[in-house]
Design a protein around this motif. Sequence first.
Motif, mmCIF file in Angstrom:
data_model
loop_
_atom_site.group_PDB
_atom_site.id
_atom_site.type_symbol
_atom_site.label_atom_id
_atom_site.label_comp_id
_atom_site.label_asym_id
_atom_site.label_seq_id
_atom_site.Cartn_x
_atom_site.Cartn_y
_atom_site.Cartn_z
ATOM 1 N N GLN A 144 27.143 47.920 48.384
ATOM 2 C CA GLN A 144 27.490 49.030 47.534
ATOM 3 C C GLN A 144 29.115 47.981 46.875
ATOM 4 O O GLN A 144 29.829 49.127 46.098
ATOM 5 N N ASP A 145 29.376 46.946 47.311
ATOM 6 C CA ASP A 145 30.683 46.090 46.419
ATOM 7 C C ASP A 145 30.342 45.920 44.583
ATOM 8 O O ASP A 145 28.815 45.173 44.932
ATOM 9 N N ILE A 146 30.790 45.466 44.311
ATOM 10 C CA ILE A 146 30.445 45.313 43.154
ATOM 11 C C ILE A 146 31.130 43.677 42.797
ATOM 12 O O ILE A 146 32.177 43.477 43.584
ATOM 13 N N VAL A 147 30.065 43.282 42.517
ATOM 14 C CA VAL A 147 30.613 41.222 42.399
ATOM 15 C C VAL A 147 30.320 40.400 41.988
ATOM 16 O O VAL A 147 29.989 41.153 40.666
ATOM 17 N N ASN A 148 31.589 39.853 41.485
ATOM 18 C CA ASN A 148 31.542 38.547 39.929
ATOM 19 C C ASN A 148 30.553 37.524 41.164
ATOM 20 O O ASN A 148 30.568 37.232 42.079
ATOM 21 N N VAL A 149 30.218 37.374 39.485
ATOM 22 C CA VAL A 149 28.373 36.163 39.959
ATOM 23 C C VAL A 149 28.971 35.063 40.265
ATOM 24 O O VAL A 149 28.642 34.373 40.563
ATOM 25 N N SER A 150 29.742 34.714 39.069
ATOM 26 C CA SER A 150 30.738 33.705 39.095
ATOM 27 C C SER A 150 30.950 32.829 40.229
ATOM 28 O O SER A 150 30.841 31.579 40.856
ATOM 29 N N ASP A 151 31.776 33.389 41.101
ATOM 30 C CA ASP A 151 32.772 33.308 42.244
ATOM 31 C C ASP A 151 32.709 34.049 43.555
ATOM 32 O O ASP A 151 33.739 33.410 43.764
ATOM 33 N N GLY A 152 31.615 34.959 43.337
ATOM 34 C CA GLY A 152 31.384 36.369 44.522
ATOM 35 C C GLY A 152 32.828 36.963 45.165
ATOM 36 O O GLY A 152 32.784 37.356 45.816
ATOM 37 N N LYS A 153 33.652 37.078 43.650
ATOM 38 C CA LYS A 153 34.943 37.905 43.928
ATOM 39 C C LYS A 153 34.270 39.458 44.020
ATOM 40 O O LYS A 153 34.132 39.955 43.178
ATOM 41 N N VAL A 154 34.826 39.925 45.309
ATOM 42 C CA VAL A 154 34.542 41.308 44.738
ATOM 43 C C VAL A 154 35.793 42.161 43.700
ATOM 44 O O VAL A 154 37.066 42.227 44.665
ATOM 45 N N VAL A 155 35.291 42.844 43.175
ATOM 46 C CA VAL A 155 35.986 43.648 42.255
ATOM 47 C C VAL A 155 36.062 44.951 42.010
ATOM 48 O O VAL A 155 37.142 45.782 41.794
ATOM 49 N N PHE A 156 35.055 45.425 43.257
ATOM 50 C CA PHE A 156 35.148 46.682 43.657
ATOM 51 C C PHE A 156 34.162 47.319 45.422
ATOM 52 O O PHE A 156 33.522 46.167 45.403
#
Length: 195
Positions: A68-80
Amino acid sequence: WGYTANGTTPEHGFASSPILVGGKFIVHMIDTIAFDAKTGKVAWKLAGSRGYSSLLKINDSLLLSSAQDIVNVSDGKVVFKGHTDWYPTPVIKDGMLYYINSVSSISGSSITPGNMDKITTNGFPKFWSEWYTSSPLFYNGLLYSVNNDGTMSVADTKTGKLLYQRTVDANVCFHHNMKAARGLGSSITQAGKYI
């Protein structure tokens, strides 16, 4: 190209389907790993991700992980950062996240719970539990879900109200999912105008 994952297999094995988004081929096993779709080179890795559900595309730059994490596709950073691990895969439709008996709005930076009746299966046969390993189905504004005991529930996604419930015609005591989670594990599907 190919890749060999190292680590311990989870209790029920692997159940997540991969996703192709933003030029990345992303899989969830022990870790969530993004590969460059053309070269196979590892672009990023989220170590020790939880959950069994499949990854979901929110848009071309964000995905929803099985934790249930929101992840940035480009770098894998968890934004939520999510708060649970999922077995069934939820449904994303028109900016809303539907999961078994809940609805939430989903954006690039948060998941906000909405209002939906709590689904209980009191009065229906109990063989195993009220677990849900089957993924829900969104169709014509209705959310269909079925639990491991074979009770199907249908909710109106606009009002959040439970419309009806019934027992499906399946032998939940001798189903193919019996070893992993006990009971019915197949997801509801749509074939033309039939559910």
